[in-house]
Design a protein around this motif. Sequence first.
Motif, PDB file in Angstrom:
ATOM      1  N   ARG A   1       0.827  -1.200   0.000  1.00 44.77           N
ATOM      2  CA  ARG A   1       0.000   0.000   0.000  1.00 44.77           C
ATOM      3  C   ARG A   1       0.866   1.257   0.000  1.00 44.77           C
ATOM      4  NH1 ARG A   1      -3.751  -0.114   4.698  1.00 44.77           N
ATOM      5  NH2 ARG A   1      -4.333  -2.049   3.716  1.00 44.77           N
ATOM      6  N   LEU A   2       1.954   1.266   0.775  1.00 40.79           N
ATOM      7  CA  LEU A   2       2.867   2.410   0.791  1.00 40.79           C
ATOM      8  C   LEU A   2       3.495   2.635  -0.578  1.00 40.79           C
ATOM      9  CD1 LEU A   2       4.685   2.001   4.220  1.00 40.79           C
ATOM     10  CD2 LEU A   2       3.154   3.848   3.543  1.00 40.79           C
ATOM     11  N   MET A   3       3.900   1.560  -1.222  1.00 39.65           N
ATOM     12  CA  MET A   3       4.496   1.686  -2.557  1.00 39.65           C
ATOM     13  C   MET A   3       3.469   2.240  -3.549  1.00 39.65           C
ATOM     14  SD  MET A   3       6.884  -1.750  -2.558  1.00 39.65           S
ATOM     15  CE  MET A   3       6.879  -1.868  -4.310  1.00 39.65           C
ATOM     16  N   PHE A   4       2.222   1.807  -3.432  1.00 38.54           N
ATOM     17  CA  PHE A   4       1.157   2.315  -4.305  1.00 38.54           C
ATOM     18  C   PHE A   4       0.983   3.821  -4.110  1.00 38.54           C
ATOM     19  CE2 PHE A   4      -3.319   3.581  -4.573  1.00 38.54           C
ATOM     20  CZ  PHE A   4      -3.543   3.370  -5.918  1.00 38.54           C
ATOM     21  N   TYR A   5       0.929   4.267  -2.857  1.00 41.90           N
ATOM     22  CA  TYR A   5       0.753   5.686  -2.575  1.00 41.90           C
ATOM     23  C   TYR A   5       1.948   6.512  -3.053  1.00 41.90           C
ATOM     24  CZ  TYR A   5      -3.363   4.623   0.260  1.00 41.90           C
ATOM     25  OH  TYR A   5      -4.585   4.202   0.680  1.00 41.90           O
ATOM     26  N   ARG A   6       3.150   5.985  -2.900  1.00 45.15           N
ATOM     27  CA  ARG A   6       4.341   6.698  -3.380  1.00 45.15           C
ATOM     28  C   ARG A   6       4.300   6.866  -4.891  1.00 45.15           C
ATOM     29  NH1 ARG A   6       8.879   3.728   0.313  1.00 45.15           N
ATOM     30  NH2 ARG A   6       8.436   4.888   2.214  1.00 45.15           N
ATOM     31  N   ARG A   7       3.912   5.801  -5.616  1.00 40.32           N
ATOM     32  CA  ARG A   7       3.803   5.890  -7.074  1.00 40.32           C
ATOM     33  C   ARG A   7       2.725   6.894  -7.466  1.00 40.32           C
ATOM     34  NH1 ARG A   7       2.828   0.295  -7.738  1.00 40.32           N
ATOM     35  NH2 ARG A   7       4.568  -0.590  -6.654  1.00 40.32           N
ATOM     36  N   ALA A   8       1.621   6.873  -6.719  1.00 40.83           N
ATOM     37  CA  ALA A   8       0.533   7.792  -7.023  1.00 40.83           C
ATOM     38  C   ALA A   8       0.956   9.256  -6.808  1.00 40.83           C
ATOM     39  CB  ALA A   8      -0.689   7.470  -6.172  1.00 40.83           C
ATOM     40  N   LEU A   9       1.733   9.485  -5.745  1.00 36.37           N
ATOM     41  CA  LEU A   9       2.197  10.854  -5.484  1.00 36.37           C
ATOM     42  C   LEU A   9       3.180  11.330  -6.539  1.00 36.37           C
ATOM     43  CD1 LEU A   9       2.707  10.780  -1.612  1.00 36.37           C
ATOM     44  CD2 LEU A   9       1.077  12.184  -2.885  1.00 36.37           C
ATOM     45  N   HIS A  10       4.010  10.441  -7.053  1.00 38.41           N
ATOM     46  CA  HIS A  10       5.004  10.816  -8.061  1.00 38.41           C
ATOM     47  C   HIS A  10       4.371  11.068  -9.425  1.00 38.41           C
ATOM     48  CE1 HIS A  10       8.604  10.514  -5.672  1.00 38.41           C
ATOM     49  NE2 HIS A  10       8.227   9.316  -5.226  1.00 38.41           N
ATOM     50  N   SER A  11       3.215  10.500  -9.697  1.00 42.09           N
ATOM     51  CA  SER A  11       2.621  10.665 -11.024  1.00 42.09           C
ATOM     52  C   SER A  11       1.503  11.678 -11.069  1.00 42.09           C
ATOM     53  CB  SER A  11       2.057   9.355 -11.544  1.00 42.09           C
ATOM     54  OG  SER A  11       1.144   8.799 -10.629  1.00 42.09           O
TER      55      SER A  11
END
Length: 116
Positions: free
Chosen positions: A106-116
Amino acid sequence: MALPSSPSAVQSATPVMASNLSDGVVDSRFFFTKKISVLLDDNNYLLWRQQENLEFSRFEQQDYALASWLLSSVSTVVLLHLIGLDTSTKIWNAIVTLYDSKTTSRLMFYRRALHS
């Protein structure tokens, strides 16, 4: 795990204690403060095992209370993953294992979402 049967095997397995025992002086760091009045030998293991350490009994009571609290704090879905676990450490480690990978994903998903 098999226990050594001869005193020489015990001494070779514990070199620091062996040197102290040969001098007739035992370093108190190797023993608890409770004195055991029954010395372990080949015939009295059960009697020896019954010697009770009050600190350990208190620890067991606290651990049982904590394990009960943990088990009463989770849903029945999670409880199915904790069947047969009898200490608070085992219960907590099972919960961490169960949810740690989901949290990391879930953390990795949120990090990717914030970067894009």
